[in-house]
Design a protein around this motif. Structure first.
Motif, short mmCIF file in Angstrom:
data_model
loop_
_atom_site.label_atom_id
_atom_site.label_comp_id
_atom_site.label_asym_id
_atom_site.label_seq_id
_atom_site.Cartn_x
_atom_site.Cartn_y
_atom_site.Cartn_z
N GLY A 156 37.77 29.11 52.74
CA GLY A 156 38.74 30.01 53.36
C GLY A 156 40.02 30.21 52.59
O GLY A 156 41.01 30.65 53.17
N HIS A 157 40.02 29.89 51.30
CA HIS A 157 41.25 30.10 50.51
C HIS A 157 41.72 31.56 50.63
O HIS A 157 40.93 32.48 50.41
CB HIS A 157 40.99 29.78 49.03
CG HIS A 157 40.77 28.32 48.77
ND1 HIS A 157 39.52 27.76 48.73
CD2 HIS A 157 41.66 27.31 48.56
CE1 HIS A 157 39.64 26.46 48.49
NE2 HIS A 157 40.92 26.16 48.38
N ASN A 158 43.01 31.72 50.96
CA ASN A 158 43.55 33.08 51.14
C ASN A 158 44.46 33.47 49.97
O ASN A 158 44.61 32.71 49.01
CB ASN A 158 44.27 33.17 52.49
CG ASN A 158 45.41 32.16 52.57
OD1 ASN A 158 46.08 31.89 51.57
ND2 ASN A 158 45.65 31.62 53.75
N LEU A 159 45.04 34.66 50.10
CA LEU A 159 45.92 35.18 49.05
C LEU A 159 47.09 34.23 48.75
O LEU A 159 47.43 33.99 47.58
CB LEU A 159 46.44 36.55 49.48
CG LEU A 159 47.50 37.26 48.64
CD1 LEU A 159 46.98 37.54 47.24
CD2 LEU A 159 47.91 38.57 49.31
N ASP A 160 47.67 33.67 49.80
CA ASP A 160 48.80 32.75 49.61
C ASP A 160 48.37 31.49 48.86
O ASP A 160 49.09 31.00 47.98
CB ASP A 160 49.42 32.35 50.95
CG ASP A 160 50.05 33.52 51.67
OD1 ASP A 160 49.33 34.52 51.90
OD2 ASP A 160 51.24 33.46 51.99
N ASP A 161 47.20 30.95 49.23
CA ASP A 161 46.68 29.75 48.55
C ASP A 161 46.46 30.04 47.07
O ASP A 161 46.85 29.27 46.19
CB ASP A 161 45.32 29.32 49.12
CG ASP A 161 45.38 28.92 50.58
OD1 ASP A 161 46.40 28.33 50.99
OD2 ASP A 161 44.41 29.19 51.32
N GLU A 162 45.80 31.16 46.81
CA GLU A 162 45.42 31.49 45.45
C GLU A 162 46.64 31.83 44.58
O GLU A 162 46.71 31.44 43.42
CB GLU A 162 44.41 32.65 45.44
CG GLU A 162 43.07 32.27 46.04
CD GLU A 162 42.38 31.13 45.31
OE1 GLU A 162 42.47 29.99 45.80
OE2 GLU A 162 41.79 31.37 44.25
N ALA A 163 47.60 32.56 45.18
CA ALA A 163 48.80 32.90 44.43
C ALA A 163 49.61 31.64 44.12
O ALA A 163 50.16 31.50 43.02
CB ALA A 163 49.65 33.91 45.21
N ALA A 164 49.66 30.69 45.08
CA ALA A 164 50.41 29.45 44.85
C ALA A 164 49.75 28.61 43.75
O ALA A 164 50.44 28.03 42.91
CB ALA A 164 50.51 28.65 46.15
#
Ligand code: AMP
Ligand code: FES
Ligand code: ZN
Length: 300
Positions: A156-164
């Motif tokens: 469930g990695h989201n945009l915020d996780d991936e950008a961080a």
């Protein structure tokens, strides 16, 4: 504010898309973003059986919900990390979701696999809990998928996780990590299953809104060990940039994926071996999971 699609009253404004949606059209928008991710990265085929790693949080349960609604064949995998009430409660959320949808939930206990729960492992290694935890999660997701015949694991990695994560890797120019930063990791060995992140185009705020609108009951609390993690500091920094300039996070991550990532692609892939103890893939002789289990055993 009016819904961009139907003109009814909007419930959510998405500044980075310069749009607002009513509840039904936001749910539609969300599912279309997931479909676009699956299509663009050819994450899985219609007839594949997908193992969805669920933590009990909003992101992974929202993902499972979208895949079930779209008619994909899925099973959930919950890894019980043995982190006090947090694990008890998050496990219960996954069980309830699976039961309500008539879906299969596979449960694996870290304590049984490695000899101790995460809070004990953290004391044995004297490293931040997330390091032993992340290692165990990646290892067990892959092993369970292989043992049970799944060719792909979705998280469930989201945009915020991936950008961080991208931000952290760029800050230290970790070129190895940059080469692996992708919404879809191919299988580079017969004993490695594909790993995909169908929510990479959707922000944390959007997954929270989707979970709310779909009445998904999820665990709101973070893992008690997450406090002070650098990824949280990176998320805060990126959120400040997003406030000042809507779309910043999206442009940072998607721009990297489209334009910069190819430059980090490795041609000289590291050779992979099978662990002498467990047979799972490793770059050495004995894999990091087996080494960790050995240390836990000695300390116990
Ligand atoms: P995190 O690393 O906690 O940000 O979680 C990222 C993703 O990993 C989640 O969206 C889940 O797909 C998966 N995940 C995290 N914790 C677990 C768990 N205990 N069991 C199964 N999957 C998990
Ligand atoms: Fe792994 Fe918190 S979830 S240490
Ligand atoms: Zn091993």
């Amino acid at each position: 504010m009016k819904c961009r699609k139907c003109g009814d009253r909007a419930v959510l404004e998405l500044r980075r898309h310069n749009a607002a949606f009513c509840a039904a059209d936001f749910v539609d928008f969300f599912r279309n973003q997931v479909r676009e991710a699956i299509r663009r990265y050819r994450m899985f085929e219609r007839d594949e059986h997908v193992l969805v790693a669920v933590s009990g949080g909003k992101d992974s349960l929202a993902l499972w919900d979208v895949l079930l609604e779209d008619g994909y064949r899925t099973s959930g995998l919950y890894l019980d990390l043995g982190i006090f009430d947090y694990s008890v409660e998050s496990h219960a959320k996954c069980e309830a979701f699976a039961a309500a949808h008539g879906a299969e939930l596979i449960v694996v206990r870290v304590t049984e696999e490695i000899g101790a729960p995460i809070p004990v492992i953290k004391d044995v290694t004297r490293r931040p809990p997330c390091s032993g935890c992340g290692l165990s999660k990646r290892y067990l997701m892959n092993r369970v998928a292989l043992e049970r015949g799944f060719s792909v694991v979705a998280t469930g990695h989201n945009l915020d996780d991936e950008a961080a994560t991208l931000f952290g890797s760029v800050m230290h120019w970790q070129t190895e990590a940059l080469s692996r930063q992708s919404p879809a990791l191919a299988s580079t060995h017969p004993k490695l299953v594909r790993r995909v992140k169908p929510l990479y185009r959707l922000s944390e705020r959007e997954t929270a809104a989707y979970a709310f609108l779909r009445a998904i009951d999820y665990i709101v609390d973070e893992c008690p060990f997450a406090k002070g993690a650098t990824s949280i500091a990176h998320k805060e920094t990126l959120n400040r940039m997003e406030d000042a300039s809507p779309g910043a996070k999206h442009n940072f991550l998607l721009g990297f994926l489209d334009r910069a990532r190819p430059a980090f692609e490795r041609v000289d892939a590291v050779p992979l071996n099978e662990c002498a103890r467990c047979g799972q893939v490793t770059t050495g002789t004995v894999c990091a999971f087996c080494k960790l289990a050995e240390r836990v055993k000695r300390a116990g």
